[in-house]
Each structure stands twice: as C-alpha cells, then as structure tokens.
Design a protein around this motif. Structure first.
Motif, PDB file in Angstrom:
ATOM      1  N   ASP A  38      -6.745  12.057  -4.292  1.00 22.52           N
ATOM      2  CA  ASP A  38      -6.094  11.158  -5.246  1.00 22.52           C
ATOM      3  C   ASP A  38      -4.744  10.632  -4.739  1.00 22.52           C
ATOM      4  OD1 ASP A  38      -5.269  13.809  -5.450  1.00 22.52           O
ATOM      5  OD2 ASP A  38      -4.645  13.599  -7.536  1.00 22.52           O
ATOM      6  N   HIS A  39      -4.169  11.253  -3.718  1.00 16.09           N
ATOM      7  CA  HIS A  39      -2.913  10.799  -3.110  1.00 16.09           C
ATOM      8  C   HIS A  39      -2.971  11.008  -1.594  1.00 16.09           C
ATOM      9  CE1 HIS A  39      -1.002  10.183  -6.941  1.00 16.09           C
ATOM     10  NE2 HIS A  39      -1.249  11.420  -7.302  1.00 16.09           N
ATOM     11  N   PRO A  40      -3.906  10.345  -0.910  1.00 18.30           N
ATOM     12  CA  PRO A  40      -4.057  10.605   0.526  1.00 18.30           C
ATOM     13  C   PRO A  40      -2.913  10.002   1.339  1.00 18.30           C
ATOM     14  CG  PRO A  40      -5.441   8.786  -0.114  1.00 18.30           C
ATOM     15  CD  PRO A  40      -4.824   9.323  -1.387  1.00 18.30           C
ATOM     16  N   GLY A  41      -2.641  10.634   2.459  1.00 15.20           N
ATOM     17  CA  GLY A  41      -1.760  10.053   3.453  1.00 15.20           C
ATOM     18  C   GLY A  41      -2.632   9.414   4.514  1.00 15.20           C
ATOM     19  N   VAL A  42      -2.089   8.477   5.229  1.00 19.80           N
ATOM     20  CA  VAL A  42      -2.851   7.822   6.286  1.00 19.80           C
ATOM     21  C   VAL A  42      -1.919   7.590   7.469  1.00 19.80           C
ATOM     22  CG1 VAL A  42      -2.438   5.483   5.385  1.00 19.80           C
ATOM     23  CG2 VAL A  42      -4.403   5.895   6.839  1.00 19.80           C
ATOM     24  N   VAL A  43      -2.468   7.758   8.661  1.00 20.01           N
ATOM     25  CA  VAL A  43      -1.733   7.490   9.892  1.00 20.01           C
ATOM     26  C   VAL A  43      -2.476   6.375  10.617  1.00 20.01           C
ATOM     27  CG1 VAL A  43      -0.881   8.435  12.069  1.00 20.01           C
ATOM     28  CG2 VAL A  43      -0.982   9.904  10.029  1.00 20.01           C
ATOM     29  N   PHE A  44      -1.745   5.322  10.940  1.00 22.14           N
ATOM     30  CA  PHE A  44      -2.315   4.173  11.646  1.00 22.14           C
ATOM     31  C   PHE A  44      -1.927   4.209  13.117  1.00 22.14           C
ATOM     32  CE2 PHE A  44      -1.777   2.613   7.289  1.00 22.14           C
ATOM     33  CZ  PHE A  44      -3.036   2.095   7.041  1.00 22.14           C
ATOM     34  N   PHE A  45      -2.814   3.701  13.971  1.00 21.73           N
ATOM     35  CA  PHE A  45      -2.443   3.462  15.354  1.00 21.73           C
ATOM     36  C   PHE A  45      -1.419   2.335  15.355  1.00 21.73           C
ATOM     37  CE2 PHE A  45      -6.644   5.333  16.195  1.00 21.73           C
ATOM     38  CZ  PHE A  45      -6.311   6.224  17.201  1.00 21.73           C
ATOM     39  N   LEU A  46      -0.392   2.487  16.154  1.00 22.74           N
ATOM     40  CA  LEU A  46       0.656   1.474  16.255  1.00 22.74           C
ATOM     41  C   LEU A  46       0.960   1.283  17.744  1.00 22.74           C
ATOM     42  CD1 LEU A  46       2.402  -0.258  14.355  1.00 22.74           C
ATOM     43  CD2 LEU A  46       4.118   1.538  14.446  1.00 22.74           C
ATOM     44  N   GLY A  47       0.030   0.653  18.444  1.00 23.52           N
ATOM     45  CA  GLY A  47       0.180   0.508  19.895  1.00 23.52           C
ATOM     46  C   GLY A  47       0.140   1.879  20.532  1.00 23.52           C
ATOM     47  N   GLN A  48       1.234   2.265  21.181  1.00 24.78           N
ATOM     48  CA  GLN A  48       1.312   3.569  21.818  1.00 24.78           C
ATOM     49  C   GLN A  48       1.942   4.608  20.899  1.00 24.78           C
ATOM     50  OE1 GLN A  48       3.375   2.816  25.462  1.00 24.78           O
ATOM     51  NE2 GLN A  48       1.676   1.705  26.337  1.00 24.78           N
ATOM     52  N   GLY A  49       2.077   4.308  19.624  1.00 22.28           N
ATOM     53  CA  GLY A  49       2.655   5.236  18.653  1.00 22.28           C
ATOM     54  C   GLY A  49       1.808   5.259  17.394  1.00 22.28           C
ATOM     55  N   PHE A  50       2.390   5.822  16.352  1.00 27.38           N
ATOM     56  CA  PHE A  50       1.690   5.948  15.081  1.00 27.38           C
ATOM     57  C   PHE A  50       2.614   5.570  13.927  1.00 27.38           C
ATOM     58  CE2 PHE A  50      -0.123   9.170  17.916  1.00 27.38           C
ATOM     59  CZ  PHE A  50      -1.463   8.815  17.889  1.00 27.38           C
ATOM     60  N   LEU A  51       2.029   5.099  12.849  1.00 31.00           N
ATOM     61  CA  LEU A  51       2.735   4.802  11.614  1.00 31.00           C
ATOM     62  C   LEU A  51       2.075   5.593  10.507  1.00 31.00           C
ATOM     63  CD1 LEU A  51       4.702   3.121   9.853  1.00 31.00           C
ATOM     64  CD2 LEU A  51       2.868   1.429   9.661  1.00 31.00           C
ATOM     65  N   GLU A  52       2.829   6.456   9.854  1.00 31.80           N
ATOM     66  CA  GLU A  52       2.283   7.274   8.767  1.00 31.80           C
ATOM     67  C   GLU A  52       2.804   6.777   7.427  1.00 31.80           C
ATOM     68  OE1 GLU A  52       3.004  11.687   6.955  1.00 31.80           O
ATOM     69  OE2 GLU A  52       2.626  11.585   9.111  1.00 31.80           O
TER      70      GLU A  52
END
Length: 130
Positions: A38-52
């Motif tokens: 009901d409240h998930p977190g998500v991490v995206f690929f951001l080139g050579q890094g990540f965005l959470e």
C-alpha cells in the motif's frame, strides 16, 4: 571512504503522482520495488546511478532549493518537446551553455529541478583524453 553504491533519495509529497512522473512521463526503468504494497518504494535506474522514491514528505515541505537532478540524454530538444506535450513544466528551454553543453531545465511534480543535458559531438567530454 570506499563507496560501493549510491542513489539519490526523494521523499515526494504524493508518491503515486511522482512514481507516474518518473516511470511513465520520463520513462525511467525500475531497478527494484520494496516495502508494503500500500506504500511501496521504488528505485529507478538513473544512468550510472539510481533514484529512489520512498516515503512521503509532509504537505508543508517544499522541494529543496539546492537539489538538482542531472540527466544526460541523446537529444535535449526532442525530450523537451516530448515532455512539454506531456504537460511537464519546462523551466528553461534548451540552449547551449558557455561551457558547451546543451541544457534544458524541467521540474518534477514537487518542483525538484531536473537538468536535461546533451553533450555535443565536438565537446571535450566526447573526446578520448589519451
């Protein structure tokens, strides 16, 4: 310090809206999802890094004025037009900077500034320094 991994953490005011923006509007690929359904977190690929994106910021909290996400893209003009048609706030149209990069500035739903950057073919970043 030996940094093994890193990521940028954002606490959006409306996690569902921000998730749609980064996944659907910008088209970032998901690296992983976590937390309660009901409240998930998500991490995206951001080139050579990540965005959470995880948790949520209090309604009264504003975007941090000094935070900028820097995203290199192949064609800034194309992305600017595509995002403008999708209703994204364009803060500054694409233009070549004195340092040679082509930049356009947009904002996410919480007002975080995102710098879209194109490295021209003749820019020193494209040349092999060896």
């Amino acid at each position: 310090m030996e940094v093994l991994s890193s990521r940028v953490l954002l606490r959006p005011r409306d996690p569902t809206r921000s998730r749609r923006f980064y996944a659907e509007t910008l088209g970032l690929a998901v690296y992983r999802e976590f937390g309660p359904p009901d409240h998930p977190g998500v991490v995206f690929f951001l080139g050579q890094g990540f965005l959470e994106l995880s948790g949520s910021a209090p309604e009264q909290e504003r975007a941090a004025p000094g935070i900028r996400l820097w995203m290199q893209v192949r064609d800034v003009a194309y992305e600017e037009e595509r995002l403008r048609r999708a209703g994204v706030t364009v803060l500054r149209e694409a233009r070549q900077e004195p340092w040679g990069l082509i930049e356009a500035w947009i904002a996410d739903p919480d007002g975080h500034r995102i710098v879209l950057v194109q490295v021209p073919a003749d820019h020193p970043l494209r040349r092999d320094p060896r």
